[in-house]
Structures are given as structure tokens and as C-alpha cells.
Design a protein around this motif. Structure first.
Motif, mmCIF file in Angstrom:
data_model
loop_
_atom_site.group_PDB
_atom_site.id
_atom_site.type_symbol
_atom_site.label_atom_id
_atom_site.label_comp_id
_atom_site.label_asym_id
_atom_site.label_seq_id
_atom_site.Cartn_x
_atom_site.Cartn_y
_atom_site.Cartn_z
ATOM 1 N N ALA A 260 0.822 -1.216 0.000
ATOM 2 C CA ALA A 260 0.000 0.000 0.000
ATOM 3 C C ALA A 260 0.862 1.275 0.000
ATOM 4 O O ALA A 260 0.338 2.367 0.179
ATOM 5 N N LYS A 261 2.167 1.114 -0.212
ATOM 6 C CA LYS A 261 3.074 2.266 -0.121
ATOM 7 C C LYS A 261 2.649 3.411 -1.049
ATOM 8 O O LYS A 261 2.599 4.572 -0.643
ATOM 9 N N SER A 262 2.352 3.096 -2.298
ATOM 10 C CA SER A 262 2.004 4.153 -3.260
ATOM 11 C C SER A 262 0.722 4.872 -2.844
ATOM 12 O O SER A 262 0.576 6.084 -3.025
ATOM 13 N N ASN A 263 -0.193 4.124 -2.225
ATOM 14 C CA ASN A 263 -1.434 4.711 -1.726
ATOM 15 C C ASN A 263 -1.154 5.657 -0.562
ATOM 16 O O ASN A 263 -1.731 6.752 -0.473
ATOM 17 N N THR A 264 -0.239 5.246 0.332
ATOM 18 C CA THR A 264 0.152 6.087 1.469
ATOM 19 C C THR A 264 0.811 7.375 0.982
ATOM 20 O O THR A 264 0.523 8.466 1.484
ATOM 21 N N ILE A 265 1.707 7.233 0.008
ATOM 22 C CA ILE A 265 2.380 8.409 -0.558
ATOM 23 C C ILE A 265 1.357 9.384 -1.129
ATOM 24 O O ILE A 265 1.429 10.592 -0.896
ATOM 25 N N GLN A 266 0.377 8.870 -1.845
ATOM 26 C CA GLN A 266 -0.643 9.741 -2.450
ATOM 27 C C GLN A 266 -1.457 10.461 -1.380
ATOM 28 O O GLN A 266 -1.801 11.639 -1.517
ATOM 29 N N GLU B 287 9.384 10.998 -3.123
ATOM 30 C CA GLU B 287 8.938 10.003 -4.102
ATOM 31 C C GLU B 287 7.619 10.442 -4.742
ATOM 32 O O GLU B 287 7.421 10.316 -5.950
ATOM 33 N N GLY B 288 6.725 10.995 -3.914
ATOM 34 C CA GLY B 288 5.436 11.451 -4.419
ATOM 35 C C GLY B 288 5.546 12.625 -5.376
ATOM 36 O O GLY B 288 4.725 12.783 -6.285
ATOM 37 N N ILE C 137 -0.358 11.335 1.578
ATOM 38 C CA ILE C 137 0.507 12.383 2.135
ATOM 39 C C ILE C 137 0.554 13.589 1.203
ATOM 40 O O ILE C 137 0.444 14.747 1.648
ATOM 41 N N ILE C 138 0.715 13.334 -0.094
ATOM 42 C CA ILE C 138 0.754 14.433 -1.070
ATOM 43 C C ILE C 138 -0.575 15.182 -1.090
ATOM 44 O O ILE C 138 -0.613 16.420 -1.060
ATOM 45 N N ASN C 139 -1.676 14.456 -1.101
ATOM 46 C CA ASN C 139 -2.998 15.089 -1.113
ATOM 47 C C ASN C 139 -3.206 15.963 0.125
ATOM 48 O O ASN C 139 -3.703 17.086 0.038
ATOM 49 N N ALA C 140 -2.816 15.424 1.303
ATOM 50 C CA ALA C 140 -2.962 16.176 2.558
ATOM 51 C C ALA C 140 -2.081 17.428 2.555
ATOM 52 O O ALA C 140 -2.491 18.490 3.015
ATOM 53 N N SER C 141 -0.882 17.283 1.984
ATOM 54 C CA SER C 141 0.064 18.413 1.942
ATOM 55 C C SER C 141 -0.379 19.486 0.958
ATOM 56 O O SER C 141 -0.039 20.656 1.106
ATOM 57 N N GLY D 23 -1.926 21.177 4.103
ATOM 58 C CA GLY D 23 -0.599 21.559 4.600
ATOM 59 C C GLY D 23 -0.286 20.888 5.922
ATOM 60 O O GLY D 23 0.761 21.116 6.521
ATOM 61 N N PHE D 24 -1.189 20.039 6.388
ATOM 62 C CA PHE D 24 -1.078 19.341 7.680
ATOM 63 C C PHE D 24 -1.591 17.918 7.528
ATOM 64 O O PHE D 24 -2.504 17.653 6.746
ATOM 65 N N PHE D 25 -1.028 16.994 8.317
ATOM 66 C CA PHE D 25 -1.611 15.666 8.484
ATOM 67 C C PHE D 25 -1.085 15.088 9.784
ATOM 68 O O PHE D 25 -0.157 15.628 10.389
#
Length: 341
Positions: free
Chosen positions: A49-55, A175-176, A57-61, A65-67
Motif C-alpha cells: 500500500a506504499k504508493s497509496n500512502t504516498i498519495q 517520491e510522491g 501524504i501528497i494530497n494532505a500536503s 498543509g497538515f496531516f
């Protein structure tokens, strides 16, 4: 520094020099947790699920700007120990805390109340602060306080673990964004400042603030929250309360990450409100570049359709500008734009 709030120096009503103008007062202190900051399970980043987690994080950022991160790998016992030591720090006798106070701007390890500009500021913040660098550990640890007796060892172990966590999160962000592996593993994340904020119960919390609206000047901030609510993030013109999730860390994008991502990720404005019944202590690890590190939008994110929004600069230039415009930090980023758009 008999002015330290943690010494119980103020009783009764709020003194006038802590009362903010009506337009800057916090207003609604009890914002519901409805549309809240995304919570990301880092354990999933170890699997398919790494790629899903990265996405996520990018979406939240991009959006907030916070997560918050859970299952981050830092020992819950160590987190509990650190909370205990930080509580001890501000409960020490006034004479012990006096040893940590200084008006010397060159002193890297110090305690103060409100801000370092206490003598000249118009309105004081309802907080005490203790801050010092903590990376590389061997360069700074011997300057830290000897009391509480567990402080050096406990905070030292914790700061090493938090730096590893920050590097892991930055690697996922890199990576994202499509940056080369290890993009952030150098001077761009070569400095860590620990800023510990203590907010005692406040007699009139609707009239003052623990920290005013601001964005962080550094790369990324890893925050150990208290169980008491107080942190609020500005999104689409509205304040969102950041729910204290047990054993989670709050992560927020700093200005340098916004610049390196060429504006893709955003550094959100945030503030801290107080309350009348419980003290709150938080520990923010401000991960940032070394002073002479050159900062600019990553070349991999620039092309003819996406020109550089920001110019190149040394981080110390940004810090100087940020410090000079604390009353209007919104202007800081604009002064580093290329003005070609």
C-alpha cells in the motif's frame, strides 16, 4: 524572568498587555472536529500500500498543509517519558528555570515567556517557551539543561527518533513529487530545532492567543501534541481544530517545502488558542536547512509549462526576512518569488 507564566505570576483577570485587538482575538474556542486533518497510517507504507500512502501524504500536503501520522514506529514508552520530562521542566522551581532564561540573542538554549521580543512587543502571547537545537545531537546535547535529570538522555533519544521519522516522511514526499531518491538527505534537512511550548490555564482565553497566526519558516515540522486541544489550522478562510489523537504526531509543511515543490505543497497558517482549565505542553521539532544551504524549486518540477515560482536563495536570507516581518509573514514568500508570472 519572574514573568514566566509557569511560575504562577498572573492570577485573577487577564492583564491588559495580554489582550489582543478585537480583530485578532480567537473568537470560537471550541471548533468542532468535523472536517479534520487527514490521519495517515505509516505502517501501510511498509507494504504494497506504499504508493497509496504516498498519495495520501501528497494530497494532505496540497489540501491542508497538515496531516497526522500513526503507527510511526517511535516507542510509546519513550513518548510517555518525554511528556513526563517536559511537564517536569515547567514545574521546576522558579530559580531553576531562571538559569535557563537569557536575553543574549546568541544563546542557543533558552527559556522565555511570550517571545524573544517581549520587551518591545505590543501584546504578549500566553505561553512560555524553551528551545534549543538538537541535530546533530553530539554538537548540542551538552548545552542542554542538567535539570530535570532525565532531560538530556530522554530528549536526546527522542530527538534522534523524530529525525529518523522526519527523514522517512520526507523520503515519501520526495517520491510522491517525483524527485530523485535521497533528495532531502543532505543540508536541506540538516538542522533540527526543538521548540517546547507551555500554555498554563488562562483566565480569559477568548481575549488572547498562545501563538498568533503564522506559517513555519522551515522544511517540515513534527509536533508531539498534548492531550489538550489548542492547535488550529486555517483552511479556506475557516479555522479547523486539530484533534489530539493519542500517540500520533502532527506533521506540517514549512515554507521551504512549499518552495522546493514549486508551490505544489502548501505551508498552512496555524495558531494556538488557550483554555481556562488545563495547561497544555507541546514539543515541535522544526526540521530545516542549514543556514548556508541553497534553496530553490526542484529542477525536476520545472519545465516550460511550470516555470520556477521562486528564486534561489540561502536559507539564512529567508530566516532574516521572516524574522523582520513577523507582523506580516504573508509578505515573506512574495519577496522570494521570481515575479515572472
Amino acid at each position: 524572568m519572574d514573568k514566566l507564566l509557569s511560575n504562577g505570576s498572573i492570577v485573577g483577570s487577564l492583564p491588559e498587555d495580554y489582550v489582543f485587538p478585537p480583530e485578532l482575538r480567537p473568537g470560537n474556542l471550541k471548533i468542532p472536529f468535523g472536517s479534520n486533518i487527514p490521519v495517515i497510517d505509516l505502517h501501510e507504507a511498509n507494504h504494497e500500500a506504499k504508493s497509496n500512502t504516498i498519495q495520501k501524504i501528497i494530497n494532505a500536503s496540497e489540501e491542508f498543509g497538515f496531516f497526522q501520522v500513526i503507527n510511526h514506529g517511535i516507542s510509546l514508552n519513550l513518548m510517555s517519558e518525554v511528556r513526563g520530562v517536559l511537564k517536569e521542566l515547567f514545574e521546576m522551581p522558579a530559580e531553576e528555570k531562571q538559569k535557563l532564561c537569557s536575553n543574549d540573542p546568541s544563546k542557543t538554549c533558552k527559556m522565555f515567556t511570550s517571545s524573544v521580543n517581549y520587551a518591545t512587543e505590543k501584546v504578549h502571547l500566553w505561553r512560555d517557551n524553551f528551545r534549543h537545537p538538537c541535530h546533530p545531537l553530539e554538537q548540542w546535547q551538552h548545552l542542554w539543561p542538567q535539570n530535570p535529570t532525565r532531560y538530556r538522555e530522554c530528549v536526546g533519544l527522542f530527538s534522534v527518533e523524530v529525525k529518523k521519522l522526519a527523514s522517512r516522511i520526507l523520503s515519501l514526499i520526495g517520491e510522491g513529487l517525483g524527485l530523485k531518491c535521497g533528495y532531502f538527505d543532505n543540508d536541506v534537512s540538516g538542522s533540527v530545532l526543538l521548540s517546547i511550548n507551555h500554555y498554563p490555564p488562562c483566565p480569559e482565553p477568548s481575549l488572547t492567543l498562545g501563538i498568533t497566526k503564522h506559517s513555519d519558516p522551515n522544511l517540515i515540522t513534527i509536533l508531539l501534541q498534548d492531550h489538550v486541544c489548542g492547535l488550529q489550522v486555517l483552511k479556506d478562510g475557516n479555522w479547523i481544530a486539530v484533534e489530539p489523537i493519542p500517540n500520533a504526531f502532527v506533521v506540517n509543511v514549512g515554507y521551504q517545502l512549499q518552495i522546493i515543490s514549486n508551490g505544489k505543497l502548501r505551508s498552512a497558517e496555524h495558531r494556538v488558542v488557550t483554555n481556562s482549565h488545563e495547561s497544555r505542553t507541546s514539543a515541535a521539532f522544526l526540521v530545516g536547512p542549514t543556514n548556508d544551504c541553497l534553496i530553490e524549486p526542484a529542477q525536476a518540477l520545472i519545465d516550460e509549462h511550470h516555470p520556477a515560482i521562486f528564486r534561489s536563495f540561502k536559507y539564512k536570507e529567508f530566516l532574516y526576512c521572516y524574522g523582520a516581518k513577523l507582523d506580516d509573514v504573508g509578505k515573506v514568500l512574495k519577496s522570494f518569488e521570481t515575479h515572472k508570472n
